[in-house]
Write a protein that holds these residues in place. Structure first.
Motif, PDB file in Angstrom:
ATOM      1  N   ASN A 166       2.661  10.532 -10.728  1.00 25.79           N
ATOM      2  CA  ASN A 166       1.466  11.128 -11.324  1.00 25.79           C
ATOM      3  C   ASN A 166       0.921  12.329 -10.571  1.00 25.79           C
ATOM      4  OD1 ASN A 166       1.364   9.046 -13.365  1.00 25.79           O
ATOM      5  ND2 ASN A 166       0.644   7.680 -11.759  1.00 25.79           N
ATOM      6  N   GLY A 167       1.542  12.713  -9.475  1.00 21.81           N
ATOM      7  CA  GLY A 167       1.142  13.934  -8.790  1.00 21.81           C
ATOM      8  C   GLY A 167       0.279  13.723  -7.564  1.00 21.81           C
ATOM      9  N   ARG A 168       0.011  14.828  -6.888  1.00 20.20           N
ATOM     10  CA  ARG A 168      -0.689  14.797  -5.601  1.00 20.20           C
ATOM     11  C   ARG A 168      -2.095  14.247  -5.703  1.00 20.20           C
ATOM     12  NH1 ARG A 168       0.023  19.991  -2.018  1.00 20.20           N
ATOM     13  NH2 ARG A 168       2.085  19.049  -2.088  1.00 20.20           N
ATOM     14  N   HIS A 169      -2.861  14.664  -6.722  1.00 13.73           N
ATOM     15  CA  HIS A 169      -4.246  14.212  -6.826  1.00 13.73           C
ATOM     16  C   HIS A 169      -4.323  12.703  -7.055  1.00 13.73           C
ATOM     17  CE1 HIS A 169      -4.889  18.568  -7.519  1.00 13.73           C
ATOM     18  NE2 HIS A 169      -6.042  18.324  -6.916  1.00 13.73           N
ATOM     19  N   ALA A 170      -3.445  12.194  -7.905  1.00 11.55           N
ATOM     20  CA  ALA A 170      -3.421  10.748  -8.138  1.00 11.55           C
ATOM     21  C   ALA A 170      -3.068  10.008  -6.855  1.00 11.55           C
ATOM     22  CB  ALA A 170      -2.417  10.405  -9.240  1.00 11.55           C
ATOM     23  N   GLY A 171      -2.127  10.537  -6.084  1.00 15.73           N
ATOM     24  CA  GLY A 171      -1.757   9.914  -4.819  1.00 15.73           C
ATOM     25  C   GLY A 171      -2.908   9.867  -3.839  1.00 15.73           C
ATOM     26  N   ILE A 172      -3.675  10.963  -3.764  1.00 16.69           N
ATOM     27  CA  ILE A 172      -4.815  11.018  -2.841  1.00 16.69           C
ATOM     28  C   ILE A 172      -5.902  10.028  -3.261  1.00 16.69           C
ATOM     29  CG2 ILE A 172      -6.725  12.466  -2.059  1.00 16.69           C
ATOM     30  CD1 ILE A 172      -4.772  14.810  -2.008  1.00 16.69           C
ATOM     31  N   TRP A 173      -6.211   9.962  -4.560  1.00 17.91           N
ATOM     32  CA  TRP A 173      -7.217   9.012  -5.019  1.00 17.91           C
ATOM     33  C   TRP A 173      -6.773   7.570  -4.793  1.00 17.91           C
ATOM     34  CZ3 TRP A 173     -12.138   9.670  -5.760  1.00 17.91           C
ATOM     35  CH2 TRP A 173     -12.623  10.929  -6.093  1.00 17.91           C
ATOM     36  N   THR A 174      -5.486   7.323  -4.944  1.00 16.80           N
ATOM     37  CA  THR A 174      -4.965   5.986  -4.656  1.00 16.80           C
ATOM     38  C   THR A 174      -5.116   5.660  -3.178  1.00 16.80           C
ATOM     39  OG1 THR A 174      -3.334   6.254  -6.433  1.00 16.80           O
ATOM     40  CG2 THR A 174      -2.945   4.486  -4.844  1.00 16.80           C
ATOM     41  N   ALA A 175      -4.840   6.646  -2.319  1.00 14.46           N
ATOM     42  CA  ALA A 175      -4.994   6.460  -0.876  1.00 14.46           C
ATOM     43  C   ALA A 175      -6.449   6.148  -0.517  1.00 14.46           C
ATOM     44  CB  ALA A 175      -4.529   7.712  -0.141  1.00 14.46           C
ATOM     45  N   LEU A 176      -7.396   6.827  -1.155  1.00 14.51           N
ATOM     46  CA  LEU A 176      -8.813   6.554  -0.904  1.00 14.51           C
ATOM     47  C   LEU A 176      -9.185   5.145  -1.360  1.00 14.51           C
ATOM     48  CD1 LEU A 176     -10.388   9.977  -1.976  1.00 14.51           C
ATOM     49  CD2 LEU A 176      -9.973   9.138   0.343  1.00 14.51           C
ATOM     50  N   GLY A 177      -8.572   4.684  -2.443  1.00 17.57           N
ATOM     51  CA  GLY A 177      -8.805   3.313  -2.892  1.00 17.57           C
ATOM     52  C   GLY A 177      -8.275   2.294  -1.905  1.00 17.57           C
ATOM     53  N   ASP A 198       0.827  -1.203   0.000  1.00 14.94           N
ATOM     54  CA  ASP A 198       0.000   0.000   0.000  1.00 14.94           C
ATOM     55  C   ASP A 198       0.864   1.257   0.000  1.00 14.94           C
ATOM     56  OD1 ASP A 198      -2.245  -1.616   0.099  1.00 14.94           O
ATOM     57  OD2 ASP A 198      -2.394  -1.535   2.273  1.00 14.94           O
ATOM     58  N   PHE A 199       1.865   1.270   0.862  1.00 18.58           N
ATOM     59  CA  PHE A 199       2.768   2.415   0.916  1.00 18.58           C
ATOM     60  C   PHE A 199       3.476   2.603  -0.420  1.00 18.58           C
ATOM     61  CE2 PHE A 199       6.850   4.408   1.613  1.00 18.58           C
ATOM     62  CZ  PHE A 199       6.532   5.492   2.415  1.00 18.58           C
ATOM     63  N   ALA A 200       3.939   1.496  -0.981  1.00 16.01           N
ATOM     64  CA  ALA A 200       4.688   1.569  -2.237  1.00 16.01           C
ATOM     65  C   ALA A 200       3.825   2.120  -3.366  1.00 16.01           C
ATOM     66  CB  ALA A 200       5.221   0.182  -2.597  1.00 16.01           C
ATOM     67  N   ILE A 201       2.553   1.679  -3.440  1.00 14.06           N
ATOM     68  CA  ILE A 201       1.702   2.115  -4.545  1.00 14.06           C
ATOM     69  C   ILE A 201       1.312   3.578  -4.387  1.00 14.06           C
ATOM     70  CG2 ILE A 201      -0.584   1.500  -3.619  1.00 14.06           C
ATOM     71  CD1 ILE A 201       0.701   0.863  -7.186  1.00 14.06           C
ATOM     72  N   VAL A 202       1.041   4.007  -3.155  1.00 14.07           N
ATOM     73  CA  VAL A 202       0.709   5.417  -2.926  1.00 14.07           C
ATOM     74  C   VAL A 202       1.924   6.293  -3.213  1.00 14.07           C
ATOM     75  CG1 VAL A 202       0.043   7.127  -1.197  1.00 14.07           C
ATOM     76  CG2 VAL A 202      -1.132   4.924  -1.277  1.00 14.07           C
ATOM     77  N   LEU A 203       3.095   5.854  -2.773  1.00 15.42           N
ATOM     78  CA  LEU A 203       4.317   6.608  -3.041  1.00 15.42           C
ATOM     79  C   LEU A 203       4.565   6.712  -4.538  1.00 15.42           C
ATOM     80  CD1 LEU A 203       6.918   7.986  -2.131  1.00 15.42           C
ATOM     81  CD2 LEU A 203       7.965   5.732  -1.923  1.00 15.42           C
ATOM     82  N   ARG A 204       4.407   5.595  -5.239  1.00 17.48           N
ATOM     83  CA  ARG A 204       4.659   5.598  -6.682  1.00 17.48           C
ATOM     84  C   ARG A 204       3.705   6.533  -7.412  1.00 17.48           C
ATOM     85  NH1 ARG A 204       3.245   0.447 -10.210  1.00 17.48           N
ATOM     86  NH2 ARG A 204       1.217   1.488 -10.084  1.00 17.48           N
ATOM     87  N   GLU A 205       2.407   6.435  -7.070  1.00 20.58           N
ATOM     88  CA  GLU A 205       1.423   7.291  -7.736  1.00 20.58           C
ATOM     89  C   GLU A 205       1.666   8.766  -7.427  1.00 20.58           C
ATOM     90  OE1 GLU A 205      -1.015   6.591  -9.902  1.00 20.58           O
ATOM     91  OE2 GLU A 205      -0.376   4.499  -9.966  1.00 20.58           O
ATOM     92  N   SER A 206       2.031   9.053  -6.179  1.00 24.20           N
ATOM     93  CA  SER A 206       2.257  10.440  -5.779  1.00 24.20           C
ATOM     94  C   SER A 206       3.458  11.033  -6.505  1.00 24.20           C
ATOM     95  CB  SER A 206       2.473  10.529  -4.264  1.00 24.20           C
ATOM     96  OG  SER A 206       1.354  10.028  -3.566  1.00 24.20           O
ATOM     97  N   VAL A 207       4.502  10.238  -6.630  1.00 24.19           N
ATOM     98  CA  VAL A 207       5.729  10.724  -7.261  1.00 24.19           C
ATOM     99  C   VAL A 207       5.591  10.785  -8.781  1.00 24.19           C
ATOM    100  CG1 VAL A 207       8.161  10.166  -7.695  1.00 24.19           C
ATOM    101  CG2 VAL A 207       7.222   9.968  -5.385  1.00 24.19           C
ATOM    102  N   SER A 231      -6.156   9.374 -14.326  1.00 28.08           N
ATOM    103  CA  SER A 231      -7.530   9.706 -13.977  1.00 28.08           C
ATOM    104  C   SER A 231      -7.816   9.312 -12.536  1.00 28.08           C
ATOM    105  CB  SER A 231      -8.502   8.978 -14.911  1.00 28.08           C
ATOM    106  OG  SER A 231      -8.497   7.587 -14.647  1.00 28.08           O
ATOM    107  N   PRO A 232      -8.714  10.037 -11.853  1.00 21.89           N
ATOM    108  CA  PRO A 232      -9.063   9.669 -10.471  1.00 21.89           C
ATOM    109  C   PRO A 232      -9.570   8.232 -10.361  1.00 21.89           C
ATOM    110  CG  PRO A 232      -9.862  11.866 -10.969  1.00 21.89           C
ATOM    111  CD  PRO A 232      -9.363  11.292 -12.273  1.00 21.89           C
ATOM    112  N   ARG A 233     -10.367   7.795 -11.322  1.00 22.64           N
ATOM    113  CA  ARG A 233     -10.909   6.438 -11.274  1.00 22.64           C
ATOM    114  C   ARG A 233      -9.794   5.401 -11.357  1.00 22.64           C
ATOM    115  NH1 ARG A 233     -15.317   3.692 -15.459  1.00 22.64           N
ATOM    116  NH2 ARG A 233     -15.294   1.620 -14.508  1.00 22.64           N
ATOM    117  N   ALA A 234      -8.858   5.604 -12.270  1.00 20.86           N
ATOM    118  CA  ALA A 234      -7.763   4.652 -12.434  1.00 20.86           C
ATOM    119  C   ALA A 234      -6.904   4.596 -11.176  1.00 20.86           C
ATOM    120  CB  ALA A 234      -6.910   5.029 -13.643  1.00 20.86           C
ATOM    121  N   ALA A 235      -6.642   5.753 -10.579  1.00 19.94           N
ATOM    122  CA  ALA A 235      -5.836   5.791  -9.358  1.00 19.94           C
ATOM    123  C   ALA A 235      -6.569   5.110  -8.204  1.00 19.94           C
ATOM    124  CB  ALA A 235      -5.500   7.237  -9.004  1.00 19.94           C
ATOM    125  N   PHE A 236      -7.883   5.353  -8.083  1.00 17.52           N
ATOM    126  CA  PHE A 236      -8.677   4.744  -7.025  1.00 17.52           C
ATOM    127  C   PHE A 236      -8.688   3.223  -7.157  1.00 17.52           C
ATOM    128  CE2 PHE A 236     -12.586   3.037  -5.260  1.00 17.52           C
ATOM    129  CZ  PHE A 236     -12.683   3.672  -4.033  1.00 17.52           C
TER     130      PHE A 236
END
Length: 208
Positions: free
Chosen positions: A34-45, A23-32, A110-115
């Protein structure tokens, strides 16, 4: 009357969610990447994926395991072995190459893909399955009402989402991420010692 149990659940969850993992790895990867919004949507997922684990525990799988000494011991040793294994792996963490902290240009996500990415990563993680079955059999009493257990589950999902949203906000900043690359191995080693201790404790637990 359930505050003591809830605080124990919250503490165990805090130690688990703060330790390095998929979980940490995927959120870190998305944040780095694809940016902050992608990281947040991934965290919500990731947080929503917790509800899947809570759901099958509430359906009675955890209770069935807790009533069978064979299944309990099997789960206990699997959980203990897993905790000790990832703890030892974390204790062996080495400093990363500072050059790896160079950030690539942000991509579109996209938010959906990140989630969905966060949800699938957590929901299909067998290690998370072991953790939640252990939590609902070793920590949460079978006599605790289902409504209270559901409340625990909602807290776990919300707390997980909040934690990883904070991770996304933190590591989407280039300067902070570069600092973590240099010092993150010390954090890994600290959490590794905690996880090994928890694994030993689980290994010596008994079915009451």
């Amino acid at each position: 009357m359930y505050w003591t149990e809830f605080l124990t659940v919250a503490l165990v969850h805090l130690l688990a969610v703060a330790s390095p993992g998929p979980d940490f790895a995927i959120v870190l990867r998305e944040s780095v990447s694809n940016g902050r919004h992608a990281g947040i949507w991934t965290a919500l997922g990731v947080g929503s994926g917790i509800l899947l684990h809570v759901g099958y525990c509430l359906l009675g799988i955890g209770l069935i395991v807790s009533q069978s000494i064979v299944l309990f011991n099997l789960l206990k040793w699997l959980a203990a072995a897993y905790l000790i294994y990832i703890g030892i792996r974390a204790l062996q963490a080495r400093p990363a190459d500072p050059a790896s902290s160079e950030l690539a240009p942000l991509a579109t996500r996209s938010p959906r893909a990140a989630f969905v990415c966060g949800f699938v990563t957590n929901g299909l993680n067998p290690k998370a399955t072991l953790f939640f079955l252990s939590l609902f059999t070793l920590v949460i009493s079978p006599q605790t009402p289902l409504l209270v257990q559901a409340g625990y589950g909602l807290y776990l999902a919300l707390a997980t989402a909040v934690w990883f949203c904070a991770v996304a906000l933190l590591f989407s900043q280039a300067r902070v991420r570069r600092g973590f690359v240099r010092l993150g191995h010390w954090f890994d080693r600290l959490m590794g010692a905690v996880l090994v201790g928890l694994g030993i404790k689980v290994a010596f637990s008994e079915l009451h």
